[in-house]
Design an enzyme around this catalytic site. Sequence first.
Site, PDB file in Angstrom:
ATOM      1  N   SER A 123       6.794  -2.969   9.712  1.00 44.99           N
ATOM      2  CA  SER A 123       6.183  -3.599  11.226  1.00 44.99           C
ATOM      3  C   SER A 123       5.100  -3.348  10.669  1.00 44.99           C
ATOM      4  CB  SER A 123       5.848  -2.733  12.223  1.00 44.99           C
ATOM      5  OG  SER A 123       5.063  -1.156  12.217  1.00 44.99           O
TER       6      SER A 123
ATOM      7  N   GLU B 194      -4.883  -0.246  -1.197  1.00 53.31           N
ATOM      8  CA  GLU B 194      -5.812  -1.780  -1.675  1.00 53.31           C
ATOM      9  C   GLU B 194      -5.003  -2.513  -0.431  1.00 53.31           C
ATOM     10  OE1 GLU B 194      -3.180   0.135  -4.522  1.00 53.31           O
ATOM     11  OE2 GLU B 194      -4.789   0.602  -4.430  1.00 53.31           O
TER      12      GLU B 194
ATOM     13  N   GLN C 204       4.669   4.254   4.789  1.00 55.83           N
ATOM     14  CA  GLN C 204       5.347   6.101   4.039  1.00 55.83           C
ATOM     15  C   GLN C 204       5.646   6.721   3.028  1.00 55.83           C
ATOM     16  OE1 GLN C 204       8.946   4.511   6.406  1.00 55.83           O
ATOM     17  NE2 GLN C 204       8.556   2.870   4.933  1.00 55.83           N
TER      18      GLN C 204
ATOM     19  N   TYR D 281      -0.908  16.476 -12.562  1.00 61.22           N
ATOM     20  CA  TYR D 281      -2.488  15.174 -12.761  1.00 61.22           C
ATOM     21  C   TYR D 281      -3.067  15.792 -13.020  1.00 61.22           C
ATOM     22  CZ  TYR D 281      -3.451  10.522 -11.962  1.00 61.22           C
ATOM     23  OH  TYR D 281      -4.460   9.673 -11.855  1.00 61.22           O
TER      24      TYR D 281
ATOM     25  N   LYS E 255      -7.884  10.199 -14.016  1.00 62.75           N
ATOM     26  CA  LYS E 255      -9.006   9.139 -13.755  1.00 62.75           C
ATOM     27  C   LYS E 255      -9.660   9.314 -12.164  1.00 62.75           C
ATOM     28  CE  LYS E 255      -7.003   5.558 -14.520  1.00 62.75           C
ATOM     29  NZ  LYS E 255      -7.276   4.267 -15.278  1.00 62.75           N
TER      30      LYS E 255
END
Lengths: 204, 470
Positions: free
Chosen positions: A112, A135, A154, A168, A175
């Site tokens: 949507s 972003e 999602q 990670y 970073k």
Amino acid sequence: MSIISKEKINNLLTSKAENSLTITPILDNEKQIGESTIDLRLGTKFEVDMRTRKPFFDPLSDRRPIETFFQDTYRNFGEKFILYPQQLVLASTFEYVKLPDNLFGIIFTRSSWNRLGLNISSVLQSGYAGVINLELVNNSSNPIALYPGLRIVQLILFSVDGEEREAYFSDSISKYVANSDPKLSSISEDEDLQMLKNKFPINS
Amino acid sequence: MIISKEEYLNNLLDSFCKYEEKLNILSNKAYPSDIVKKFIENDLKMIITEFKKIAHNDLKNNDDFFSDKTILANNIWDQGHLQRIAKAVANTDFKSHPLEIMNVFRDLIKDIEKNDFEILTIPREEMNFSFSEIWFKLKMFLEKELNMTGFTVNKKFIKLTFPKNHKNNLLLSGIFFHEIGHYLVEENNFADKIFQKIDFNSDDFLSLRKCIYANKGNQLGQVELVNIFRRCYLINWIRELLSDILAVYTVGPGFVFSMFDFVINSTNINNFYNDNLSNTCSVSHPRLSFRFNLMLKALKELKIYNELPELLKEKIESYQDAYANSNNQQQNRSGNIIINNINYTVQESKFMFQKLEDIINDLTPDMLAESKQLLGEKNIINKNKLSQAEKLAEQRIKEVIPPNELNNIAADPIAIINSGWYAKFLYKNSLKKRVGKIDGKNGDYDLNLLINDLMKYSLRTSRIQRRWQG
């Protein structure tokens, strides 16, 4: 590699095992966890890009840090944030996500929002821990009102085959580690930049 | 008169007009709360418009004397009340607002205080915290003395200054609770109430006469003695200690560890090496070992001290011992205090400080009981909150997960603040192992940053989650 189903997601979320899946807080389990996706909400903090005196951002120059190109702001749940056409705004999910070492994730904008001109896609590495950076760019020609607390993206989770890998966040060169707010680009920390500086100096 | 009434009033009007200009600029700024804007546009502008009118009317008046209203307006201006408010408003903004911790204070004060309020947060370069009300008394004065009505903001404005570099340092947030303690003590005349409980006929109190000299042969009886210590030393110490108790009662060990961090931060390296930690009394503060001792008493009185993990108890005791055994020597000074035009000289001595501590020791049960009453049971830390903090540290922070909830229930903000300290002391090594970025190159900086980030996120989201679930 296979997509993780609703049943498995719920099992992982309630598992007491160390290094399981964490998504916190899930305000409405029924609405947010779909057959193979998890809806995540828009968070409350925003980094808005600004036009500045400097004509461009240069990752090779540390004279003008990237922070000076953005202004941070906050909206409460239910409070309006206007996203203007072609404006870049960094936001994050309300939820904090920690993936186990054997899962990786992909996020997409909910359809949507896609249809209003908002397209987000991103990859989450195995072992990722933190809120997910969003972003936001409005690709339509009309401003869009966004509200923190609305389900905006999602998350789809995939299992990763093969031997166990280092999480990670335990990788010291990662970073983006355990972020709790939208994080600006750390492109200046990219090791390739140092290589370019050393091996290909501009005046050689 | 060296200058004319007209010249004086023109000068005053000029200052008022410049202030009005400043308000126009300030009203265009964005603030963490819309009320601030409303306050500038309606109330501050109304005051300065009225002051201008008063001065202008006096200017038109050919009398040689200033009107009573002009004198009042001029006094308010001279005392800098309005300028201080404008300065506070000018220095508060979105960027410098420590949002997450402010919401905790907002909820706490709302629960204790009857009056509505707004907090103006002002960052400062120096390592200093303060908390004070800057508007309500002025508003009441203007209503009474200048018959000014129609103020739109009928709430207290609390000015909170804090060190800019520590905006997001929630591990230091215990100090904020001490400053809120000062605010509550002030607003409730709490120190005066406790002061009244001193047995002024006791030998301890009357023996303080030895430390005071009444100049020019004036009398130094019990009444004078009470007046002197109502102005300095005792009253200030009571204020400080009450603020400590209120902070311990709200945030528990979180305050004690913040306090240790804060005092170490202000300790010179030479003093540290020579066991010369600053442990001296002053006109405003009792010595730190006395304060630590009272904090420990308060923790024990709440019956939470024994619930603390051994490592944390050892930490508290080691700090207390270090200060109690400090080689630091008290520099005894003498100072003058003028009461009812009589000059008294107070000679500080070991004897005087010991007597003051003895008097306060007798007051401690009352200070503890009344602090509890002021805060109300709901706002006092208890075993449950501490046990939650311990679980949040172990099950969440240690696993690099924010301590925002436990079993899908939003965590308590005080438990969140304490969980940060638990994690720092108990799980430092496992966090270092898990998060490669915390490699120790920057000392504990990266560890503190990670813990603070997780706590900040948790305070923000748990508040929303509580509301959502409520």
